[in-house]
Design an enzyme around this catalytic site. Sequence first.
Site, PDB file in Angstrom:
ATOM      1  N   LYS A 156      10.202   3.921 -10.067  1.00 58.15           N
ATOM      2  CA  LYS A 156      10.335   5.071 -10.979  1.00 58.15           C
ATOM      3  C   LYS A 156      11.799   5.478 -11.153  1.00 58.15           C
ATOM      4  CE  LYS A 156       7.640   8.037  -8.821  1.00 58.15           C
ATOM      5  NZ  LYS A 156       7.170   7.287  -7.645  1.00 58.15           N
ATOM      6  N   ARG A 169       2.806  15.648  -8.481  1.00 59.00           N
ATOM      7  CA  ARG A 169       2.289  14.728  -7.472  1.00 59.00           C
ATOM      8  C   ARG A 169       0.905  15.159  -6.976  1.00 59.00           C
ATOM      9  NH1 ARG A 169       7.618  12.670  -5.565  1.00 59.00           N
ATOM     10  NH2 ARG A 169       7.286  11.004  -4.055  1.00 59.00           N
ATOM     11  N   ARG A 214      14.757  -1.783   1.169  1.00 60.04           N
ATOM     12  CA  ARG A 214      15.601  -0.926   0.329  1.00 60.04           C
ATOM     13  C   ARG A 214      16.779  -0.316   1.099  1.00 60.04           C
ATOM     14  NH1 ARG A 214      13.100   3.337  -3.826  1.00 60.04           N
ATOM     15  NH2 ARG A 214      12.256   4.332  -1.986  1.00 60.04           N
ATOM     16  N   ARG A 247      16.876   4.918   3.888  1.00 65.68           N
ATOM     17  CA  ARG A 247      16.466   6.321   3.818  1.00 65.68           C
ATOM     18  C   ARG A 247      15.425   6.572   4.909  1.00 65.68           C
ATOM     19  NH1 ARG A 247      14.844   7.672  -2.350  1.00 65.68           N
ATOM     20  NH2 ARG A 247      12.924   8.261  -1.331  1.00 65.68           N
ATOM     21  N   ARG A 257       3.269   7.598   3.205  1.00 69.41           N
ATOM     22  CA  ARG A 257       3.500   8.041   1.816  1.00 69.41           C
ATOM     23  C   ARG A 257       2.467   7.401   0.886  1.00 69.41           C
ATOM     24  NH1 ARG A 257       9.363   6.984   0.079  1.00 69.41           N
ATOM     25  NH2 ARG A 257       9.081   8.688  -1.375  1.00 69.41           N
TER      26      ARG A 257
HETATM   27  P1  AMP Z   1      10.837  10.726  -4.014  1.00 70.72           P
HETATM   28  O1  AMP Z   1      12.318  10.596  -4.029  1.00 70.72           O
HETATM   29  O2  AMP Z   1      10.259  11.094  -5.354  1.00 70.72           O
HETATM   30  O3  AMP Z   1      10.156   9.532  -3.413  1.00 70.72           O
HETATM   31  O4  AMP Z   1      10.490  11.975  -3.063  1.00 70.72           O
HETATM   32  C1  AMP Z   1      10.860  11.989  -1.704  1.00 70.72           C
HETATM   33  C2  AMP Z   1      10.036  13.025  -0.964  1.00 70.72           C
HETATM   34  O5  AMP Z   1      10.301  14.334  -1.512  1.00 70.72           O
HETATM   35  C3  AMP Z   1       8.533  12.871  -1.053  1.00 70.72           C
HETATM   36  O6  AMP Z   1       8.007  11.947  -0.131  1.00 70.72           O
HETATM   37  C4  AMP Z   1       8.065  14.293  -0.742  1.00 70.72           C
HETATM   38  O7  AMP Z   1       8.179  14.587   0.631  1.00 70.72           O
HETATM   39  C5  AMP Z   1       9.120  15.117  -1.467  1.00 70.72           C
HETATM   40  N1  AMP Z   1       8.705  15.379  -2.862  1.00 70.72           N
HETATM   41  C6  AMP Z   1       9.306  14.941  -4.003  1.00 70.72           C
HETATM   42  N2  AMP Z   1       8.663  15.378  -5.089  1.00 70.72           N
HETATM   43  C7  AMP Z   1       7.612  16.096  -4.643  1.00 70.72           C
HETATM   44  C8  AMP Z   1       6.557  16.812  -5.292  1.00 70.72           C
HETATM   45  N3  AMP Z   1       6.426  16.827  -6.619  1.00 70.72           N
HETATM   46  N4  AMP Z   1       5.651  17.444  -4.507  1.00 70.72           N
HETATM   47  C9  AMP Z   1       5.756  17.434  -3.150  1.00 70.72           C
HETATM   48  N5  AMP Z   1       6.718  16.779  -2.492  1.00 70.72           N
HETATM   49  C10 AMP Z   1       7.645  16.122  -3.217  1.00 70.72           C
END
Ligand code: AMP
Length: 245
Positions: free
Chosen positions: A45, A120, A157, A190, A201
């Site tokens: 994404k 989400r 990654r 990360r 996740r």
């Molecule tokens: P991402 O970079 O989109 O993979 O997000 C990293 C982490 O941020 C996720 O695993 C969640 O812990 C948190 N996070 C990001 N977006 C959301 C969301 N819309 N709702 C809840 N947690 C989020």
Amino acid sequence: MLLSLCLGVTSIGSFLLANDTVSNNSTPKNPIKVVILLGPPGSGKGTQAVRLTKELGIPHISTGDLFRENISQNTDLGKRAKAFMNEGKLVPDELVLDMLFDRVSRSDCAKGYLLDGFPRTLPQAGALNKHLAADTDLIVLNLDVPDSVIVKRAEGRLTCKVCGNVHNRYFSPPEKEGVCDACQGELIQRPDDRTEVVQERLRVYHEQTQPLVEYYKKKGVLKTVDGTKSPDDVFLSLKAGLKSS
Ligand code: AMP
């Protein structure tokens, strides 16, 4: 007499028509474009969001990036979100929603924006639905990638600590080990890319986020794309999805 009555009705009709046109012209419809990128964690994404936002000329809003910024600036929000993120859990809605709606209310989002990592959960999708004007031009692009591919991608990654550029030790290794090609910054894994965290996740994705695929399908705004292809091919399919909307 009958003729003048008919003429009278006709001219009232044309007056109404003319007035309709005037009022439409004075308040032109200008719906904003909102693109949601849906897909499991590690489905690409982020990479595709950067390309799509360049193509569309709208900002890229990533809730994950917003949280990471807050963590690096040691804000209250960052401190509260960090523990959830490092365990692969979702950050609670009350922390996500204010942050997101505050960000999309800024002037750079006036014509539209692309959401990466939001919504989400079904409650988040419901909150977004209420927030958007009824005439919003909404399209949801869904990247379809099986879990086995996600796990392999995440294990490899490497993210640049400085500029956020992403390499992969299997698919796009840096020229010099541990060093970002783009800015020479340090490449790290990360904390939420560790295998056990990725598994968690994915579990959370299937339980809480995947229902959104059906939700947006029912709304008639979903386009699903095979996310296992090369980044260039995926981008072409996404662009085709945008055009056919
Ligand atoms: P991402 O970079 O989109 O993979 O997000 C990293 C982490 O941020 C996720 O695993 C969640 O812990 C948190 N996070 C990001 N977006 C959301 C969301 N819309 N709702 C809840 N947690 C989020």
